[in-house]
Motif scaffolding. Structure first.
Motif, PDB file in Angstrom:
ATOM      1  N   GLU A 510       0.821  -1.209   0.000  1.00  0.00           N
ATOM      2  CA  GLU A 510       0.000   0.000   0.000  1.00  0.00           C
ATOM      3  C   GLU A 510       0.855   1.260   0.000  1.00  0.00           C
ATOM      4  N   LYS A 511       1.935   1.219   0.755  1.00  0.00           N
ATOM      5  CA  LYS A 511       2.841   2.359   0.818  1.00  0.00           C
ATOM      6  C   LYS A 511       3.454   2.637  -0.557  1.00  0.00           C
ATOM      7  N   LEU A 515       3.055   5.986  -3.122  1.00  0.00           N
ATOM      8  CA  LEU A 515       4.214   6.700  -3.662  1.00  0.00           C
ATOM      9  C   LEU A 515       4.219   6.705  -5.188  1.00  0.00           C
ATOM     10  N   ASN A 516       3.451   5.790  -5.768  1.00  0.00           N
ATOM     11  CA  ASN A 516       3.422   5.660  -7.229  1.00  0.00           C
ATOM     12  C   ASN A 516       2.061   6.077  -7.789  1.00  0.00           C
ATOM     13  N   ASN A 517       1.434   7.058  -7.133  1.00  0.00           N
ATOM     14  CA  ASN A 517       0.146   7.605  -7.593  1.00  0.00           C
ATOM     15  C   ASN A 517      -0.938   6.538  -7.713  1.00  0.00           C
ATOM     16  N   LEU A 522       4.240  -3.919  -9.291  1.00  0.00           N
ATOM     17  CA  LEU A 522       4.594  -5.181  -9.942  1.00  0.00           C
ATOM     18  C   LEU A 522       5.112  -6.167  -8.897  1.00  0.00           C
ATOM     19  N   GLU A 523       4.440  -7.314  -8.811  1.00  0.00           N
ATOM     20  CA  GLU A 523       4.818  -8.367  -7.871  1.00  0.00           C
ATOM     21  C   GLU A 523       5.219  -9.607  -8.650  1.00  0.00           C
ATOM     22  N   GLN A 610      12.192  10.638  -6.162  1.00  0.00           N
ATOM     23  CA  GLN A 610      11.675   9.273  -6.089  1.00  0.00           C
ATOM     24  C   GLN A 610      12.718   8.287  -6.578  1.00  0.00           C
ATOM     25  N   THR A 611      12.921   7.214  -5.808  1.00  0.00           N
ATOM     26  CA  THR A 611      13.900   6.194  -6.187  1.00  0.00           C
ATOM     27  C   THR A 611      13.202   5.012  -6.863  1.00  0.00           C
ATOM     28  N   TYR A 612      13.995   4.202  -7.561  1.00  0.00           N
ATOM     29  CA  TYR A 612      13.476   2.946  -8.099  1.00  0.00           C
ATOM     30  C   TYR A 612      13.169   2.002  -6.924  1.00  0.00           C
TER      31      TYR A 612
END
Length: 677
Positions: A510-511, A515-517, A522-523, A610-612
C-alpha cells in the motif's frame, strides 16, 4: 427537516450528499451499515439519521441491523414498442451485462434522450452502468428470472413443480417477487436463497451476495406492505404491539452470542435475549442440576473443533459428532454466521465447508484438492445451508468434468457418475482470544491469503503447512522449479503461514502504491537460495541481506531473488543431500540495472525525489532482482529437494501413470493406487 428533542430545526439534507450516498450504496453492492456510512461521509450518526429520515424515498433503513439500502421508483418498460412513458427504455440484458439476442427489439442505448430525461428526473444520472444495475436489481422485479409456471399455479396443485432440478424458473411467491405480498402466513416460498432459487439466480448471472441483498430488499418491501395493511385494520392488539420496542419485536436467536456485546456494548443489557460473552464461541456442558456450565480450555477445544480432521478432542474427552463428554451433553454457542450479516459486522462466525478426498485429506470447497476445484465455495454452501430450514436439501455442483450432489441431512457428497461418496464437514474458522482482542481494538479482522489453511494460524511466529504432491499448488511450483532444475527432485513443499509478516508485506504494498500515484505495484514470485540453517530465521523474521555479508553482490547490497531456480541453487548449502530453497513474493515495482556500489536503488531521472524500487541484472530481460527493503518480500514457500538418481526413474514413471489415470476418473485412479501400493 430534522428536529432535536427540544423541537429546534437542526439539519436539512444536502442533495449532493444524498446523491453521493446513493452512489456509494450501489458501488458497495447495495447495502452498508450506518457505522460504515459514517466512515465515508464523516458525519455524526444523528445527521446521517436525519438524511435517511428526510430522504425516505431514496433510502430504506433495515432494523435492527442498521443496514441501509437504496430505493428508487425507476423501472424498465417491458413493452417492445412503447409510444412513450416515464420508464427506462433499454434491454434488461444490456443492464445485466450483455445481450446475446441477434435481433433484440429493445434499445441498447442507455444514453438516449428519453433515458437521459428519466435518469435526470430521478436524480440518478450520475450513476455508471454497474451502479445502475445494482439499483435496478434491488428495486425492479422485472430483472428477476421468470417464475416457474407450475409453482405459481393457483389452487391445490400450485407450488408443485414437475420439472425437477432442470427447472429454470424461480420457485417463489409471485407477490413477494414484486415486494407486495400482504399475507404474513403465505404458504409459498419467500426465500431467494433456497438452493433451487439460488441456482437459477446464479445461472442468470447474479452473485450470491447480490441475491442476498435482493432478498433483504424484497423482504423489507413486503413487511412494509403488511404493516400498512395492519394500520388500516386498527385494533386494540395492534395498539399494544406498537408500544413494543424494536428489540422486543426481534429478539434474535437465544442460542447466539450477541454481536453488540462482544464488540463493545449492548444497550439492552440484561433484557437482551442473546448470550453475552466475550468470545465468538462458548463451549458448555450440561451439569447434573440441568444448568449449562462453561468448560475450561475453551480456546483449545475450539481450535481442535475448527480442524475438520478431528472428530474429538482430549480436552474434557469431547466427541464432536455426538457433542458429548462421556455421558454428559455438550454444546457450542456461536455468533451469527458471517453470511447472515453484512460484511461490516465484526466477529461473526465464518463457517468453512470441507470434503474428504481420496488421500484422506480435508479440502475446503472451491479450493484444489488433487482434482479440479468445485464450483461451490464455503460461502455458497453456507448460504444454502442457512436457507434450508429442515436441512433436507440436495445441492448439485460440478468440479471439472465431474458432477456431484451434497446432502445436508447426511452431510455426504456423491459423485453422480460413479456413485462414490465422500464425507462433508462444516467447521468454523478458528479465532484465538488474542485475535479477538486485536479485532476489537482495530475494528477489522485479520486479512490473510484465501489459499491459507485457516486452522494453522499462529498467534505469533509462523506455521509450516505441507502441500500434498497431487495438489495444483504443489504442481504449479514444481513446474517452475523444473524449468531450470531437471536434474533435481522436490521432496517436500511447505507453505509458510506467518500472519504478522504477511500484514507488514501488505502495508508495504500500500505504501508503494501511494508513492506511485496509486498504480499497482509489480509483484513477482521468485526463488531464493540459502543455507539450510537460515530457514527458520527467514520464516520468522523475513529475508535479511546482512546474513550474507562477505559475498560479492554485483547488483547492489540487498536481498537477491531469481526467476530461475538454477541461479538460486548456487547459494543452497547443506551438509546433507537434502537442500532448501524459498519461493517468495517480491514487490519488484519499477526496476533499474544494478551496480556493486549500490546500497539502495538510485533515483529516477525524471523525478529526483523518487527512487526505483529494485535493481536487476538486465532491464530488457531481467532474471535477477535485488531489493533493499526487507518488507518488499514475503517467504511464501520453502522447498526441500535432492539430486535425482537412476533409482528415481521407475518411481517417477509409476507416479506419472497414476496421475494420468487420476485425471480420467475416480475408479481408474483407485486401480492405479492399488497397483502402486
Amino acid at each position: 427537516m430534522c428536529a432535536s428533542p427540544s423541537g429546534k430545526q437542526r439539519f436539512m439534507s444536502d442533495p449532493s450528499i444524498t446523491a453521493f450516498l446513493v452512489q456509494l450504496l450501489c458501488e458497495q453492492g447495495g447495502c452498508l451499515t450506518v457505522s460504515a456510512i459514517q466512515k465515508y461521509l464523516r458525519l455524526p450518526p444523528a445527521q446521517i439519521g436525519c438524511i435517511l429520515q428526510e430522504e425516505s424515498s431514496s433510502f430504506v433503513l433495515l432494523e435492527p441491523t442498521s443496514v441501509v439500502m437504496p430505493l428508487s421508483p425507476v423501472r424498465l418498460c417491458t413493452k417492445e414498442r412503447c409510444q412513450g412513458c416515464q420508464r427506462l427504455h433499454i434491454c434488461r440484458f444490456v443492464v445485466l451485462g450483455k445481450c446475446l439476442r441477434k435481433s433484440c427489439a429493445f434499445s441498447h442505448d442507455i444514453h438516449s434522450e428519453a433515458n437521459k430525461t428519466v435518469l435526470k428526473d430521478n436524480k440518478i444520472s450520475h450513476l455508471d452502468m454497474k451502479e445502475l444495475q445494482v439499483l435496478l436489481l434491488l428495486n425492479d422485479p422485472s430483472f428477476l428470472p421468470e417464475l416457474c409456471t407450475d409453482y405459481k399455479k393457483p389452487g391445490k396443485d400450485g407450488g408443485l413443480c414437475t420439472k425437477g432440478a432442470g427447472c429454470k424458473g424461480l420457485h417463489i411467491c409471485a407477490f413477494f417477487a414484486k415486494g407486495r405480498c400482504q399475507n404474513a402466513r403465505c404458504s409459498r416460498s419467500h426465500s431467494l436463497l433456497e438452493p433451487d432459487n439460488l441456482r437459477v439466480l446464479q445461472g442468470w448471472g447474479l452473485s450470491t451476495e447480490m441475491a442476498q441483498n435482493i432478498q433483504l430488499m424484497r423482504g423489507n418491501l413486503c413487511n412494509a406492505v403488511q404493516k400498512q395493511d395492519k394500520k388500516q385494520k386498527v385494533t386494540v392488539l395492534q395498539q399494544k404491539v406498537s408500544t413494543v420496542s424494536p428489540t422486543m419485536k426481534d429478539p434474535g436467536d437465544p442460542n447466539e452470542i450477541c454481536l453488540y456485546y462482544i464488540w463493545k456494548f449492548c444497550k439492552n443489557l440484561n433484557k437482551c435475549a442473546q448470550v453475552h460473552y466475550h468470545l465468538p464461541y462458548r463451549w458448555q456442558m450440561l451439569g447434573p442440576s440441568a444448568e449449562w456450565k462453561d468448560l475450561t480450555s475453551m480456546e483449545e477445544i475450539e481450535k481442535d473443533y475448527s480442524d475438520p480432521k478431528n472428530t474429538s478432542t482430549k480436552h474434557h474427552n469431547i466427541d464432536f459428532k455426538n457433542m458429548t463428554s462421556s455421558l454428559n451433553q455438550v454444546r457450542r454457542l456461536s455468533t451469527a454466521s458471517s453470511v447472515a450479516k453484512p460484511p461490516d459486522f465484526i466477529l461473526t462466525t465464518e463457517w468453512l465447508w470441507y470434503w474428504k478426498n481420496e488421500h484422506e485429506q480435508w479440502v475446503e470447497y472451491g479450493k484444489h484438492g488433487g482434482k479440479e476445484a468445485a464450483t461451490l465455495t464455503s460461502k455458497d454452501l453456507e448460504n444454502a445451508y442457512l436457507s434450508d430450514k429442515d436441512k433436507k436439501a440436495v445441492l448439485n455442483f460440478e468440479a471439472g468434468s465431474q458432477k456431484y450432489e451434497i446432502n445436508f441431512q447426511d452431510m455426504l457428497q456423491r459423485n453422480l457418475k460413479y456413485g462414490t461418496r465422500k464425507e462433508v464437514r462444516r467447521r468454523p474458522m478458528f479465532v484465538s482470544q488474542e485475535e479477538v482482542r486485536r479485532i476489537k481494538n482495530s475494528g477489522k479482522p485479520q486479512v490473510i491469503p484465501s489459499y491459507w489453511d485457516k486452522t494453522a494460524l499462529p498467534n505469533v511466529g509462523y506455521q509450516l503447512v505441507n502441500l500434498h504432491r497431487h495438489s495444483s499448488e504443489f504442481k504449479d511450483i514444481e513446474t517452475e522449479f523444473e524449468k531450470t532444475m531437471s536434474g533435481y527432485s522436490i521432496q517436500t513443499i511447505k507453505r509458510i503461514q506467518n500472519p504478522s509478516l504477511w500484514q507488514v508485506y501488505q502495508m508495504q504494498m500500500e505504501k508503494m502504491k501511494k508513492l506511485n500515484n496509486q498504480k499497482d505495484v509489480l509483484e513477482k514470485k521468485l526463488f531464493h537460495g540459502t543455507d539450510t540453517g537460515h530457514v527458520p530465521t527467514i520464516c520468522l523474521e523475513n529475508f535479511e541481506w546482512r546474513i550474507y555479508e562477505g559475498r560479492v553482490m554485483v547488483f547492489g547490497q540487498g536481498s537477491y531473488f531469481s526467476r530461475d531456480a538454477s541461479y538460486s541453487q548456487q547459494y543452497c548449502q547443506c551438509s546433507s543431500n537434502l537442500k532448501s530453497m524459498f519461493l517468495a513474493r517480491v514487490l519488484v515495482g519499477d526496476f533499474v540495472k544494478g551496480h556493486v556500489s549500490f546500497r539502495r536503488p538510485p533515483t529516477k531521472p525524471n523525478n529526483p525525489k523518487q527512487t526505483y524500487d529494485s535493481c536487476v541484472d538486465s532491464e530488457q530481460n531481467p532474471s535477477v532482482f535485488v531489493i533493499f527493503e526487507k518488507h518488499q518480500a514475503y517467504p511464501d514457500y520453502v522447498l526441500e529437494y535432492t539430486e535425482k538418481t537412476t533409482s528415481d526413474a521407475p518411481v517417477q514413471a509409476w507416479a506419472n501413470a497414476a496421475s494420468k489415470a487420476q485425471n480420467q476418473g475416480e475408479d481408474s485412479a483407485n486401480k492405479w493406487s492399488c497397483l502402486i501400493s
